[in-house]
Design an enzyme around this catalytic site. Structure first.
Site, short mmCIF file in Angstrom:
data_model
loop_
_atom_site.label_atom_id
_atom_site.label_comp_id
_atom_site.label_asym_id
_atom_site.label_seq_id
_atom_site.Cartn_x
_atom_site.Cartn_y
_atom_site.Cartn_z
N GLY A 73 0.84 -1.39 0.06
CA GLY A 73 -0.09 0.06 -0.13
C GLY A 73 1.00 1.37 0.09
N THR A 74 1.94 1.26 0.87
CA THR A 74 2.99 2.30 0.64
C THR A 74 3.30 2.93 -0.60
OG1 THR A 74 3.46 1.77 2.99
CG2 THR A 74 5.03 3.38 1.97
N ASN A 148 -7.91 3.94 8.57
CA ASN A 148 -7.41 2.84 9.30
C ASN A 148 -7.55 2.69 10.86
OD1 ASN A 148 -5.79 5.02 8.36
ND2 ASN A 148 -4.19 4.20 9.90
N SER A 196 -3.45 -3.18 -0.72
CA SER A 196 -2.61 -3.99 -0.07
C SER A 196 -2.95 -5.33 0.04
CB SER A 196 -2.23 -3.27 1.33
OG SER A 196 -1.08 -4.07 1.94
N HIS A 198 -1.75 -7.71 2.19
CA HIS A 198 -1.76 -8.11 3.83
C HIS A 198 -2.92 -7.65 4.61
CE1 HIS A 198 0.21 -5.04 6.27
NE2 HIS A 198 0.61 -4.33 5.15
N THR A 234 11.57 -7.74 -11.31
CA THR A 234 10.96 -8.98 -11.51
C THR A 234 9.63 -9.03 -10.36
OG1 THR A 234 13.18 -10.00 -12.33
CG2 THR A 234 11.42 -11.54 -11.36
N CYS A 319 2.41 1.62 14.66
CA CYS A 319 3.67 2.32 14.29
C CYS A 319 4.85 1.13 14.03
CB CYS A 319 4.16 3.38 15.42
SG CYS A 319 2.99 4.59 15.36
#
Ligand code: PLP
Length: 378
Positions: A73-74, A148, A196, A198, A234, A319
């Site tokens: 996501g970042t 979030n 994302s 995960h 890749t 964090c």
């Protein structure tokens, strides 16, 4: 000594891997080929990547060609923002509750950044958006689909109408909303959208940027022509395969995702009866996220007490440093008084009603102990 079963209610930090995703990852590990190779092994790896691209596209209602795989996501947020700036955007408008991935990328982008405030419920104040867009040159607006920390769902389609009228672009961070509520990229009116793996039960370290026809992607890392020249390197074949499987499973399970809301609200009721506060309660929220606060019960103390009881939750946003700061999101909602006391409980695909009940029992027991100690001191 009897050991208590661990209860995991921190899905917004990361969701446990779904069995379908685990199997897909393991199967992909058996492949030897590079998806760019033309031989049979290469073609088999390419098939895996393209199947996953289709599956991820289906989760948000787009064709496979709109999906670019990245490392999470970042990176998806960074690719969207940096591409817009490289394509001539002169200014960014970022909502006050965006994730650090958006806030920090915007701050480092070299163009001016204006903040779109939120109201007391944590909903973006769109009455301010036209004003922020006026006469600023081409602007990219970043508005997440769901927050979030609070789970509050943002008025993205309404924002899109305002952004388009001003000939701007809209980037939507849908990392937390995906797999929890239905998403249709066109209905949202987004130009780019971040996902994302995960957070939906796929592996960590893989994500996607969905790109519409009005947006341009400008590659950030140079090298090979992978991902149609949008991202060199890749492909993470196993990770992408797990992402695709998780996306399909999440889409299949969407009808049951709402159940979490009933269990979440029962816990919220118990917290409120004990004197706690539920943040964002007046707004539409993701069904599986609860942000609560109780004055005098520091976030970190809540997390530690619940951990001792075998229940894993988060203080505000997770964090990376392991340190807990007062919640910036809660502050943006005008509740600076409660920011040091915010706790996030978030369930997901494997959570049960019993998990939410045990979490409530543990929280109430800890809150009672804290109250008794405070009365002793007073
Ligand atoms: N955006 C939001 C709203 C998030 O909650 C997170 C992760 O917590 C991210 C972006 C970053 O995603 P990733 O961990 O895949 O880099």
């Amino acid at each position: 000594m009897t050991s208590k079963p661990a209860i995991y209610l921190d899905y917004n930090a990361t969701a446990p891997i779904r069995p379908e995703a685990r199997e897909a990852v393991l199967r992909a590990f058996e492949l030897a080929g590079n998806p760019s190779s033309v031989h049979a092994f290469g073609r088999a790896a390419r098939d895996v990547v393209e199947t996953a691209r289709k599956q991820v596209g289906e989760l948000v209602g787009v064709v496979a060609g709109s999906v670019t795989f990245v490392s999470g996501g970042t990176e998806a947020n960074a690719l969207a923002i940096e591409s817009a700036v490289a394509s001539g955007v002169k200014r960014l408008v970022v909502s006050a509750i965006e994730h650090d991935a958006v806030v920090e990328t915007a701050a480092a982008s070299g163009v001016s950044v204006a903040v779109l405030p939120v109201d007391a419920h944590g909903v973006a104040d769109l009455s301010k958006l036209s004003e922020l867009l006026a006469g600023a040159g081409r602007t990219l607006v970043c508005l997440m689909l769901a927050n979030n920390e609070t789970g509050v769902i943002q008025p993205v389609a309404e924002a899109s109408a305002i952004v388009r009228a001003a000939d701007g672009l809209l980037h939507v961070d849908a990392v937390q909303a995906a797999g929890k509520i239905a998403i249709d990229f066109s209905d949202l009116g987004a130009d780019t959208l971040a996902l994302s793996a995960h957070k939906i039960g796929g592996p960590q370290g893989v994500g996607a940027l969905v790109v519409g026809t009005r947006a341009n992607v400008v590659r950030r890392q140079h090298g090979g022509g992978q991902e149609r020249g949008r991202r060199a390197g890749t492909e993470n074949v196993a990770g992408i395969s797990g992402f695709g499987a998780a996306a399909s499973a999440a889409l299949r399970d969407l009808p049951q995702a709402a159940d979490q809301g009933i269990w979440r609200d029962l816990l919220a009721q118990r917290v409120k009866e004990a004197g706690g506060v539920v943040l964002g309660e007046g707004a539409e929220r993701l069904p599986q996220t609860l942000c609560l606060a109780a004055e005098g019960f520091a976030s970190q103390v809540q997390v530690m007490n619940l951990d001792l009881a075998g229940v894993m939750v988060s203080a505000g946003s997770a964090c990376s440093s392991g340190k807990v700061k007062a919640s910036r999101v809660v502050e943006a909602m005008g509740r600076t008084d409660l920011a040091p006391f915010a706790l996030r409980v978030s369930g997901g695909w494997a959570s049960t009603e019993a998990d939410w009940i045990v979490c409530g029992d543990a929280w109430l027991a800890a809150w009672k102990r804290i109250g008794a100690r405070r009365r002793e001191v007073a």
